[in-house]
Write an enzyme that holds these catalytic residues in place. Structure first.
Site: not given
Length: 334
Positions: A75-77
């Site tokens: 879920q990397s921004n």
């Protein structure tokens, strides 16, 4: 002088706003708190990596790159924003994503995972949580080169001396806003993960000879390990920019008391912080970075480490798409 510091793409029109959190300050009975809205930066869904990418993508384009390769959690921004920058520039983008330490990866997950596919990511390489992300990125890079392409690897979180230039510029922006409004800040509080945001802020305030101190609230790692990581990046950023003068021993301050069991693993303090800010100010934080950073700020106020006389700026680094991946954290708490 290294001219790379002057080469920058522009993804945001004008400075991000600073607003006073009157109701949160009152609820906590502590210092006056303001918030810097870097969640409103100009790539998809906002966030602090945008500032780093303005310099990193500029460097990639100057080198003739046609493909951006980077890494992060599922879920990397940072991965979301790197992909958004690639779309903006007409480049391809490949991602290395590490599986969660706890639980299984959901291939139909919402949040950033949905946005990766919506924006047309070229390739996702899913690797175990303990995999070497740098090696995985280099493998993708070598494969792209064999196809006659020119890849550019962006490190985890965009955190190298080039990416840190984005937050040197942000420190300058904060100083200019503080002068215009007559509101100098004693402290800036930020979440610290890969370290580039904190290192850049410290370098920027040192360059301005500002008295503002930066407090990093760890979202992973120990205090000692994170301070060493940030200090190393600070020295490299200072060398790149020609920053003169001795860097004080206490320039880098990190706090690991609010990490909990580990990166992206929820804590009760994080849940309380996210709900308190939403209910006092109508501002959304995320469960991985800003929620834990705000929990740290609240904890420091309650412990008396920040006093009523202090003027504190909280850096909102974005990340709210992750909020929608864990509704059970907030629906189960009244």
């Amino acid at each position: 002088m290294n001219e790379i510091r002057y080469h920058r793409r522009t993804y945001t029109m004008g400075p991000t706003p600073i607003q006073k959190l009157e109701r949160l300050s009152e609820a906590l009975g502590g210092p006056s708190i303001w918030i810097k809205r870097d969640d409103l930066l100009g790539l998809t869904a906002g966030g602090n990596k945008t500032r780093k990418l303005e310099y990193l993508v500029s460097d990639a384009i100057r080198q003739g790159a046609d493909t951006l390769i980077t890494c992060g959690a599922v879920q990397s921004n940072h991965c979301r924003l790197t992909l958004a920058a690639a779309v903006r520039e007409g480049l391809r983008c490949q991602l290395v994503l590490s599986k969660p330490e706890l639980g299984e990866h959901d291939p139909l997950a919402s949040g950033n995972h949905l946005l990766f596919h919506l924006m047309g990511v070229e390739k996702i390489e899913l690797v175990p949580a303990d995999a070497d992300l740098q090696v995985a990125m280099e493998n993708l890079s070598q494969a792209a080169e064999k196809e006659g392409r020119k890849p550019y690897i962006i490190p985890l979180g965009g955190s190298n001396q080039i990416g840190s230039l984005g937050y040197m510029a942000c420190a300058d922006e904060i100083e200019q806003q503080a002068m215009a409004d007559g509101t100098p800040f004693d402290f800036v509080v930020t979440g610290t993960g890969s370290g580039g945001t904190q290192a850049g802020l410290v370098a920027g305030f040192l360059a301005r000879q500002s008295n503002t101190k930066v407090i990093g609230i760890n979202v992973s790692g120990t205090r000692e390990g994170k301070e060493t990581q940030v200090r190393d990046l600070l020295y490299r950023t200072a060398a790149l920019t020609g920053l003169q003068g001795k860097i004080p021993d206490d320039a880098v301050r990190c706090d690991d008391q609010y990490v909990g069991a580990g990166y992206a693993i929820p804590t009760e303090e994080m849940v309380e912080a996210v709900k308190l800010v939403a209910r006092t100010e109508g501002i959304l934080l995320d469960p991985v970075y800003t929620g834990k950073a705000m929990a740290g700020l609240i904890g420091k106020i309650r412990k008396g480490e920040l006093t009523r006389e202090d003027r504190v700026l909280f850096l909102h680094t974005g990340g709210t798409p992750a909020l929608y991946t864990a509704p059970q954290l907030f629906l189960s708490h009244q």
